[in-house]
Design a protein around this motif. Structure first.
Motif, PDB file in Angstrom:
ATOM      1  N   GLN A 161     -49.071  15.071  45.661  1.00 57.93           N
ATOM      2  CA  GLN A 161     -50.040  14.044  44.664  1.00 57.93           C
ATOM      3  C   GLN A 161     -51.428  14.232  44.235  1.00 57.93           C
ATOM      4  N   TYR A 162     -51.876  15.239  45.336  1.00 62.89           N
ATOM      5  CA  TYR A 162     -53.605  15.407  45.398  1.00 62.89           C
ATOM      6  C   TYR A 162     -53.337  16.960  45.521  1.00 62.89           C
ATOM      7  N   TYR A 163     -54.147  17.896  44.277  1.00 63.01           N
ATOM      8  CA  TYR A 163     -53.968  19.055  44.684  1.00 63.01           C
ATOM      9  C   TYR A 163     -55.537  20.095  45.471  1.00 63.01           C
ATOM     10  N   VAL A 164     -55.504  20.290  45.597  1.00 65.55           N
ATOM     11  CA  VAL A 164     -56.278  21.538  46.841  1.00 65.55           C
ATOM     12  C   VAL A 164     -57.031  22.914  45.953  1.00 65.55           C
ATOM     13  N   GLU A 165     -58.355  23.072  46.067  1.00 66.61           N
ATOM     14  CA  GLU A 165     -58.824  24.830  45.662  1.00 66.61           C
ATOM     15  C   GLU A 165     -58.002  25.302  46.765  1.00 66.61           C
ATOM     16  N   SER A 166     -58.826  24.902  47.800  1.00 71.88           N
ATOM     17  CA  SER A 166     -58.160  26.064  49.272  1.00 71.88           C
ATOM     18  C   SER A 166     -56.737  25.446  50.463  1.00 71.88           C
ATOM     19  N   GLY A 167     -56.357  25.592  50.766  1.00 77.09           N
ATOM     20  CA  GLY A 167     -54.976  25.605  51.728  1.00 77.09           C
ATOM     21  C   GLY A 167     -55.531  25.262  52.921  1.00 77.09           C
ATOM     22  N   ARG A 168     -56.504  25.759  53.142  1.00 75.94           N
ATOM     23  CA  ARG A 168     -57.046  25.999  54.253  1.00 75.94           C
ATOM     24  C   ARG A 168     -57.498  24.195  55.223  1.00 75.94           C
ATOM     25  N   LEU A 169     -57.788  23.517  53.700  1.00 79.71           N
ATOM     26  CA  LEU A 169     -58.529  22.013  53.935  1.00 79.71           C
ATOM     27  C   LEU A 169     -56.644  21.292  54.744  1.00 79.71           C
ATOM     28  N   LEU A 170     -55.369  22.224  54.204  1.00 75.77           N
ATOM     29  CA  LEU A 170     -54.364  21.373  55.490  1.00 75.77           C
ATOM     30  C   LEU A 170     -54.420  21.799  56.179  1.00 75.77           C
ATOM     31  N   MET A 171     -54.412  21.365  57.006  1.00 79.02           N
ATOM     32  CA  MET A 171     -54.231  21.641  58.534  1.00 79.02           C
ATOM     33  C   MET A 171     -53.101  21.499  59.183  1.00 79.02           C
ATOM     34  N   SER A 172     -52.022  20.953  58.359  1.00 75.97           N
ATOM     35  CA  SER A 172     -50.719  21.161  59.110  1.00 75.97           C
ATOM     36  C   SER A 172     -50.274  22.095  58.270  1.00 75.97           C
ATOM     37  N   SER A 173     -49.365  22.664  59.467  1.00 80.55           N
ATOM     38  CA  SER A 173     -48.544  23.957  59.481  1.00 80.55           C
ATOM     39  C   SER A 173     -47.249  23.736  57.975  1.00 80.55           C
ATOM     40  N   LYS A 174     -47.222  22.987  58.095  1.00 76.77           N
ATOM     41  CA  LYS A 174     -45.894  22.396  57.599  1.00 76.77           C
ATOM     42  C   LYS A 174     -46.488  21.751  56.496  1.00 76.77           C
ATOM     43  N   VAL A 175     -47.429  20.665  56.163  1.00 77.41           N
ATOM     44  CA  VAL A 175     -47.470  20.044  54.533  1.00 77.41           C
ATOM     45  C   VAL A 175     -48.194  21.507  54.082  1.00 77.41           C
ATOM     46  N   GLN A 176     -48.818  22.113  54.595  1.00 81.65           N
ATOM     47  CA  GLN A 176     -49.258  23.836  53.980  1.00 81.65           C
ATOM     48  C   GLN A 176     -47.810  24.567  52.926  1.00 81.65           C
ATOM     49  N   GLN A 177     -46.919  24.665  54.212  1.00 81.23           N
ATOM     50  CA  GLN A 177     -45.656  25.321  53.337  1.00 81.23           C
ATOM     51  C   GLN A 177     -45.309  23.587  52.363  1.00 81.23           C
ATOM     52  N   LEU A 178     -45.217  23.190  52.904  1.00 85.57           N
ATOM     53  CA  LEU A 178     -44.232  22.309  51.296  1.00 85.57           C
ATOM     54  C   LEU A 178     -45.204  22.301  50.488  1.00 85.57           C
ATOM     55  N   TYR A 179     -46.325  22.295  49.766  1.00 91.62           N
ATOM     56  CA  TYR A 179     -47.846  22.421  49.746  1.00 91.62           C
ATOM     57  C   TYR A 179     -46.760  24.037  48.665  1.00 91.62           C
ATOM     58  N   TYR A 180     -47.607  24.667  49.231  1.00 86.86           N
ATOM     59  CA  TYR A 180     -47.384  26.636  48.941  1.00 86.86           C
ATOM     60  C   TYR A 180     -45.219  26.092  47.797  1.00 86.86           C
ATOM     61  N   ALA A 181     -44.717  25.891  48.382  1.00 85.62           N
ATOM     62  CA  ALA A 181     -43.554  25.580  47.947  1.00 85.62           C
ATOM     63  C   ALA A 181     -43.435  24.811  46.351  1.00 85.62           C
ATOM     64  N   GLU A 182     -43.914  23.269  46.778  1.00 83.00           N
ATOM     65  CA  GLU A 182     -43.807  23.005  45.060  1.00 83.00           C
ATOM     66  C   GLU A 182     -44.261  24.031  43.961  1.00 83.00           C
ATOM     67  N   LEU A 183     -45.698  24.040  44.604  1.00 88.27           N
ATOM     68  CA  LEU A 183     -46.550  24.857  43.842  1.00 88.27           C
ATOM     69  C   LEU A 183     -45.859  26.552  43.233  1.00 88.27           C
ATOM     70  N   ARG A 184     -45.018  27.063  44.344  1.00 93.37           N
ATOM     71  CA  ARG A 184     -44.342  28.429  43.440  1.00 93.37           C
ATOM     72  C   ARG A 184     -43.089  27.810  42.104  1.00 93.37           C
ATOM     73  N   GLN A 185     -42.022  26.481  42.573  1.00 94.60           N
ATOM     74  CA  GLN A 185     -41.787  26.006  41.522  1.00 94.60           C
ATOM     75  C   GLN A 185     -42.254  25.900  40.250  1.00 94.60           C
TER      76      GLN A 185
END
Length: 437
Positions: A91-115
């Motif tokens: 829903q909200y995009y970030v410039e740095s993945g380091r703001l995503l302190m949950s590893s699971k949220v980070q992986q889900l964010y990465y997965a959607e960006l991949r698509q």
């Protein structure tokens, strides 16, 4: 509770898996969210939200509303045998993945960006797609040299990465179809391993962070699009309103291709106005632009687009300073890394440093969003929730990409404290004479 008073909701998540939830017939969005949090084992989704597919478009739920509002009469007639579909999306995009302190949220964010990268139409950013493919391969495959070692062959002319490993990935999994057609599969299979091999030694978690950062530069990557019409009676929605990292994009679809008309930063926008399905954008006076008028599919869409715009602006304000100082720390590391990797190639060094440098806005202008005659001001940031980093040092999180999951609700004022802490670290480094030249 009787079975007839329950509903089965299936939530599709970005990694192509799904979560099953059973809720009350009178349930609101929060009940599904709580079930998703429990199944994922996180305390907050941070940048992810629940969405429903409406008129071939993703619309993010207002979690305070009943689910019946989004599924209509089907919900009241439904049963446990027929699942209702929701989507967990960024829903909200970030410039740095380091703001995503949950590893699971980070992986889900990465997965959607991949698509989203695979669906991108940024035809003028061809070089960036090769960088993204290399980062994704490093995140998912690891070091290319490890694969060479497993084969037990000596390195020679025929064991160079572009020859030996040209078939260890499918171009369709890492490049948009138009780029495969433009360059050909053989070209991608030959040259992508060379870029992948340059990331030797980069951990998989760091490669994910690098991919997120690079994807933030993709013109139509970190963007949520909403379709609109140019004229009220127009049958086809040819206008795309994109809610992006730092503002709003306006594009027009012409013969299947997206042609960008306007790229507004948040500081460029004076006012959004919705009246029923009518949507207006008023730019600040210095841009000398006429008021832009478009039409959404319905008043339902208007309300939810307005909410998304308002919340995205708040999120940008809440995290802006933290992003700036994360960038400074990353730049300090990047200078040292590229100095070692390209010490004999100063031209390439300058080019790569320029491509990896992101600047964040240092000021903002408060704009007003209105529905009919009601004005909603968004100059005051609300609370923002993140997973608890208390068990590890904050700067260790920033510098090494470690991620933790833990429950804690943090106010937006927390980001000010984080920013101050990072300032102090940078000053100490300067006083100690740490050089990045």
């Amino acid at each position: 509770m009787r079975t007839t008073q329950k509903r089965h909701v299936c939530v599709l998540i970005p990694n192509k898996q799904h979560l099953d939830c059973t809720v009350r017939v009178r349930a609101r969005g929060h009940e599904v969210l709580n079930s998703v949090l429990k199944q994922l084992g996180v305390s907050e989704l941070q940048v992810l939200g629940l969405a429903v597919l409406r008129d071939n478009e993703y619309v993010f739920l207002d979690l305070e509303q009943k689910l019946s509002k989004y599924f209509g009469k089907r919900w009241s007639r439904g049963s446990l045998a027929v699942p209702f579909i929701l989507f967990l999306r960024v829903q909200y995009y970030v410039e740095s993945g380091r703001l995503l302190m949950s590893s699971k949220v980070q992986q889900l964010y990465y997965a959607e960006l991949r698509q989203k990268v695979l669906l991108s139409q940024s035809f003028h950013q061809e070089a960036l797609f090769f960088q993204l493919a290399a980062s994704a391969l490093q995140a998912e495959v690891g070091d290319l040299e490890q694969r060479e070692g497993n084969d037990g062959e000596e390195e020679g002319e025929e064991t160079r990465p572009e020859r030996k490993h040209r078939h260890y990935f499918l171009p369709e999994d890492y490049f948009p179809s138009w780029l495969i057609k433009r360059r050909g599969r053989d070209f991608l299979l030959q040259h992508c391993p060379v870029l992948h091999s340059e990331l030797r030694g980069v951990s998989r978690s760091q490669a994910v962070l690098q991919f997120i950062k690079e994807a933030s530069c993709l013109q139509d990557g970190p963007v949520t699009f909403y379709r609109m019409r140019q004229e009220k009676k127009e049958l086809r929605c040819s206008i795309l309103l994109g809610v992006a990292l730092k503002g709003v994009h306006i594009s027009q679809e012409v013969e299947g291709k997206h042609c960008q008309l306007y790229d507004f930063s948040w500081t460029d926008i004076d006012r959004f106005t919705f009246q029923g399905s009518k949507f207006e954008i008023a730019a600040v006076g210095s841009l000398c632009l006429p008021k832009l008028v478009y039409y959404t599919p319905s008043a339902f869409h208007s309300k939810h687009v307005l909410r998304h715009l308002s919340d995205s602006h708040r999120f940008h304000i809440n995290t802006r300073d933290a992003v700036g100082y994360i960038q400074e720390l990353e730049d300090m590391q990047a200078c040292q890394f590229y100095k070692e990797a390209y010490i004999c190639d100063t031209t390439r060094l300058a080019h790569r440093l320029q491509n990896n440098s992101l600047t964040s806005s240092i000021g903002y202008n408060v704009f007003l969003l209105t529905v009919a005659e009601v004005e909603l001001c968004v100059d005051e940031p609300e609370e923002f929730f993140v997973d608890n980093p208390a068990e590890v040092l904050w700067l260790a999180e920033l510098l090494h990409g470690a991620s933790v999951d833990g429950p804690l609700v943090l106010p937006s004022s927390y980001w000010a404290a984080v920013t101050m802490e990072m300032k102090q670290v940078l000053r100490r480094r300067a006083d100690e004479g740490v050089s990045v030249d």
